[in-house]
Design a protein around this motif. Structure first.
Motif, PDB file in Angstrom:
ATOM      1  N   GLN A 217       5.751   5.347  -1.810  1.00  0.00           N
ATOM      2  CA  GLN A 217       5.954   4.322  -0.765  1.00  0.00           C
ATOM      3  C   GLN A 217       6.809   4.859   0.375  1.00  0.00           C
ATOM      4  OE1 GLN A 217       6.369  -0.055  -2.433  1.00  0.00           O
ATOM      5  NE2 GLN A 217       7.367   1.386  -3.812  1.00  0.00           N
TER       6      GLN A 217
ATOM      7  N   GLU B 197     -12.647  -0.245   2.492  1.00  0.00           N
ATOM      8  CA  GLU B 197     -12.137  -0.311   3.870  1.00  0.00           C
ATOM      9  C   GLU B 197     -13.210  -0.010   4.921  1.00  0.00           C
ATOM     10  OE1 GLU B 197      -9.134  -1.102   5.013  1.00  0.00           O
ATOM     11  OE2 GLU B 197      -8.270  -1.521   3.043  1.00  0.00           O
TER      12      GLU B 197
ATOM     13  N   ARG C  49      -1.338   0.263   8.869  1.00  0.00           N
ATOM     14  CA  ARG C  49      -0.983  -0.240   7.540  1.00  0.00           C
ATOM     15  C   ARG C  49      -1.210   0.838   6.494  1.00  0.00           C
ATOM     16  NH1 ARG C  49      -5.801  -2.374   5.090  1.00  0.00           N
ATOM     17  NH2 ARG C  49      -7.465  -2.353   6.653  1.00  0.00           N
TER      18      ARG C  49
ATOM     19  N   LEU D 283      -1.798   1.834   2.162  1.00  0.00           N
ATOM     20  CA  LEU D 283      -2.254   1.426   0.837  1.00  0.00           C
ATOM     21  C   LEU D 283      -1.756   2.450  -0.169  1.00  0.00           C
ATOM     22  CD1 LEU D 283      -5.990   0.925   1.873  1.00  0.00           C
ATOM     23  CD2 LEU D 283      -4.369  -0.929   1.428  1.00  0.00           C
TER      24      LEU D 283
ATOM     25  N   GLN E 166      -1.408   2.743  -7.074  1.00  0.00           N
ATOM     26  CA  GLN E 166      -0.280   3.086  -7.935  1.00  0.00           C
ATOM     27  C   GLN E 166      -0.752   3.491  -9.326  1.00  0.00           C
ATOM     28  OE1 GLN E 166       2.149  -0.171  -9.130  1.00  0.00           O
ATOM     29  NE2 GLN E 166       3.440   1.167 -10.364  1.00  0.00           N
TER      30      GLN E 166
ATOM     31  N   LYS F 166       5.685  -3.263   8.859  1.00  0.00           N
ATOM     32  CA  LYS F 166       4.231  -3.059   8.748  1.00  0.00           C
ATOM     33  C   LYS F 166       3.766  -3.229   7.298  1.00  0.00           C
ATOM     34  CE  LYS F 166       3.564   0.076  12.687  1.00  0.00           C
ATOM     35  NZ  LYS F 166       3.208   1.443  13.071  1.00  0.00           N
ATOM     36  N   PRO F 167       2.509  -3.689   7.116  1.00  0.00           N
ATOM     37  CA  PRO F 167       2.041  -3.943   5.749  1.00  0.00           C
ATOM     38  C   PRO F 167       1.839  -2.665   4.915  1.00  0.00           C
ATOM     39  CG  PRO F 167       0.350  -4.545   7.372  1.00  0.00           C
ATOM     40  CD  PRO F 167       1.534  -4.079   8.146  1.00  0.00           C
ATOM     41  N   LEU F 168       2.445  -2.661   3.724  1.00  0.00           N
ATOM     42  CA  LEU F 168       2.235  -1.581   2.759  1.00  0.00           C
ATOM     43  C   LEU F 168       1.817  -2.269   1.460  1.00  0.00           C
ATOM     44  CD1 LEU F 168       4.724   1.371   2.050  1.00  0.00           C
ATOM     45  CD2 LEU F 168       3.164   0.433   0.352  1.00  0.00           C
ATOM     46  N   THR F 169       0.569  -2.112   1.110  1.00  0.00           N
ATOM     47  CA  THR F 169       0.013  -2.823  -0.044  1.00  0.00           C
ATOM     48  C   THR F 169      -0.043  -1.889  -1.251  1.00  0.00           C
ATOM     49  OG1 THR F 169      -1.392  -3.950   1.552  1.00  0.00           O
ATOM     50  CG2 THR F 169      -1.898  -4.310  -0.773  1.00  0.00           C
ATOM     51  N   VAL F 170       0.515  -2.364  -2.358  1.00  0.00           N
ATOM     52  CA  VAL F 170       0.434  -1.581  -3.595  1.00  0.00           C
ATOM     53  C   VAL F 170      -0.681  -2.159  -4.458  1.00  0.00           C
ATOM     54  CG1 VAL F 170       1.666  -0.811  -5.667  1.00  0.00           C
ATOM     55  CG2 VAL F 170       2.893  -1.035  -3.486  1.00  0.00           C
ATOM     56  N   ILE F 171      -1.607  -1.300  -4.817  1.00  0.00           N
ATOM     57  CA  ILE F 171      -2.751  -1.713  -5.643  1.00  0.00           C
ATOM     58  C   ILE F 171      -2.689  -0.878  -6.920  1.00  0.00           C
ATOM     59  CG2 ILE F 171      -5.287  -1.819  -5.738  1.00  0.00           C
ATOM     60  CD1 ILE F 171      -5.184  -1.553  -2.597  1.00  0.00           C
TER      61      ILE F 171
END
Lengths: 250, 321
Positions: A69, A108, A82, A84, A87, A197-202
């Protein structure tokens, strides 16, 4: 037009890799990580496409544990829109990474997928080619020039013998070489802005990919042995004499 | 053990790196169960040479669609043929690195890149971290895709009196790609030995200061019948073109003699030359890190030393003749 860039955190190249005891791998605990320099060049090129109005969104993606991250946050500070993080704590082969990135591409739907030509830790130079193969997309590898036209790109590739120029129809995968551009530094205001800013954990599991463990294992890591003479010579004559009589290479 | 080696050539001539891949293949298959894969267009001259190499079979794709050996077309063909083999091998050149990972992925196989040592047919050594660490990998992959580092395998040529059998791939197996077009290539004229095959390499760095001065490196190389190399800094500064770059991301060489002039010794450069048999370092700065890997070091001004070296070598040549 969306652009996706893969980002790998690597050990800062100014640090020497430390080995774990008994050849059990590299000790990366507390090691300083940076964006793989080739990925940074890939990101820079994507940002320039956006700044010139040719791309609308730059998304960065990384595969790894939560530590990544921090590296992604740096990518956001450089200008990505953004981030992604897929994980996982699992060891991933290049093929596994390519399969995970494929899943992200299908989600995407970028017109261009950027990768660094190699990561400076494992020096594999294969994820981009594998991803292009799995997607059945055209690939432009080791590129030092990119020109985006409507629906296609012209790329110049750096080869052992010189240069090669190809035209690829989008969507395409490109892997970038050193001379493509010089990446920017993150400015302080941008570092602050990046926090919003968006940081998405998948989680990897949630992607529902059937990823088999790699069919190989790393059984040892070691330091190469080198024994050099380290003789100082004082003149050109002495050097030639040594090369002829001692080293016998002239 | 059945091995498939992919032929690498330029202007209808096989490259030394291909013969290194052949050496690796022979190590893996002492019984010589080696086949070659050749893709190209109008490669009849090439085929005459290849037929004399001591292998079982040559798989030939001679078609307009393979003219520029695009990865999209060639990797696809390799993946179709690979299922009959235990190993598929190429050198880790830009050609091999472009094509083989794509072919491996199409077979759902991993690839072991940049192999420098074959311990046994399942165990391989490869450098990581710019050659600062060696990693030993044991694999049980069904088809073992390998790229080998050419400088670690002495090229061999074993000719045979019996011509190898040639199997031609059917035209309908070759994919037609509308999404990729070859536009042009600019290949550097080879006027001296190539970096990959030269016994001696003379390399220059940023300390040469200009493109004009870099000619000194070329002049010295010519006196020694050597190849010319350069650091990334010298290439970035425009002293010489990219295909002369030696290092982690450029070419990796291991000649009998490597002469590094005006090079400080960034690890990225060392990664490309530290396996050379004998290393000579010429640098003004006695503390330059590159001296740590030198066999012979000479501290001084390169603008005086290079002309003196050329002069001295001329004198030696005269006394010989």
């Amino acid at each position: 037009m969306r652009v996706l860039v893969s980002i790998k955190p690597v050990l800062d190249p100014s640090m020497k890799p430390r080995l774990k005891p008994e050849g059990a791998g590299i000790d990366l605990n507390q090691a300083k990580r940076i964006i793989n320099p080739f990925d940074e060049i890939a990101l820079e090129e994507a940002l320039r496409l956006k700044e010139s109005g040719k791309a609308t969104e730059v998304v960065i993606v990384s595969v790894g544990n939560l530590q990544a991250q921090e590296t992604l946050r740096h990518g956001l500070a450089l200008g990505a829109d953004r981030a992604l993080l897929i994980q996982t704590e699992r060891y991933c082969s290049s093929l596994m990474i390519a399969k995970i990135l494929k899943a992200m591409v299908l989600r995407e739907l970028p017109a261009l997928m950027f990768l660094g030509k190699q990561a400076i830790d494992t020096d594999n130079n294969q994820v981009g080619q594998m991803l292009a193969g799995l997607l059945n997309w055209p690939q432009g590898t080791f590129i030092s020039r990119l020109e985006l036209q409507t629906n296609e790109i012209m790329v110049t590739r750096e080869l052992d013998e010189g240069l090669e120029t190809l035209k690829l129809r989008l969507p395409a995968v490109v892997t970038v070489d050193l001379r493509l551009n010089t990446p920017r530094y993150a400015s302080l205001p941008n570092i602050v802005k990046a926090k919003q800013k968006p940081l998405t954990v998948i989680t990897l599991e949630s992607l529902d990919l059937s990823l088999a463990e790699p069919n190989y294992k790393i059984v040892n890591t070691s330091l190469p042995i080198s024994s050099r003479k380290k003789i100082k010579v004082n003149s050109v004559q002495e050097l030639i004499e040594k090369l002829k009589k001692e080293a016998k290479v002239l | 053990m059945k091995v498939l080696v992919i032929a690498e050539y330029e202007r209808q001539r096989l490259k030394p790196s291909f013969f290194s891949a052949l050496t690796a293949a022979k190590q893996l298959s002492p019984g010589n169960e080696i086949d070659l894969f050749v893709a190209g267009f109008e490669c009849n001259d090439l085929l005459q040479v290849i037929k004399k190499i001591n292998v079982k079979k040559i798989i030939l794709v001679d078609d307009k669609k393979c003219e520029h050996q695009l990865a999209e077309v060639v990797a696809d063909l390799i993946s179709k043929v690979a299922i009959h083999y235990d190993f598929v091998i190429m050198s880790a050149t830009t050609f091999g690195k472009n094509i083989l990972p794509r072919a491996a992925a199409l077979c759902d196989c991993t690839l072991i890149a940049d192999v420098v040592q074959i311990i046994d047919p399942a165990t391989f050594v490869r450098p990581i971290y710019a050659g600062n660490v060696l990693e030993t990998i044991q694999t049980s992959e069904k088809i073992k895709f390998l790229t080998i580092r050419a400088s670690a395998f002495e090229p061999t040529l074993i000719e045979s009196d019996i011509e190898a059998e040639v199997e031609c791939i059917k035209e309908d197996l070759i994919s037609s790609r509308q999404d990729i077009v070859f536009i042009s290539s600019e290949l550097t004229e080879q006027t001296r030995p190539s970096l990959e095959s030269a016994r001696i390499v003379v390399s220059g760095g940023r300390a040469l200061k200009s493109k004009e001065n870099f000619k000194l490196i070329e002049d010295l190389a010519d006196k020694l019948h050597a190849a010319v190399g350069a650091t990334r800094a010298a290439v970035d500064a425009g002293f010489i073109s990219n295909d002369f770059q030696v290092g982690q991301t450029g070419k990796i060489v291991a000649p009998q003699l490597y002469i590094a002039i005006g090079i400080s010794g960034a690890i990225q450069h060392l990664a490309g030359m530290k396996e050379s048999k004998v290393i000579v370092v010429i640098n003004q700065d006695p503390d330059a890190p590159i001296f740590k890997i030198a066999d012979y070091g000479l501290v001084g001004d390169l603008f005086q030393i290079i002309p003196a070296l050329i002069n001295e070598l001329e004198k030696c040549n005269k006394t010989l003749t």
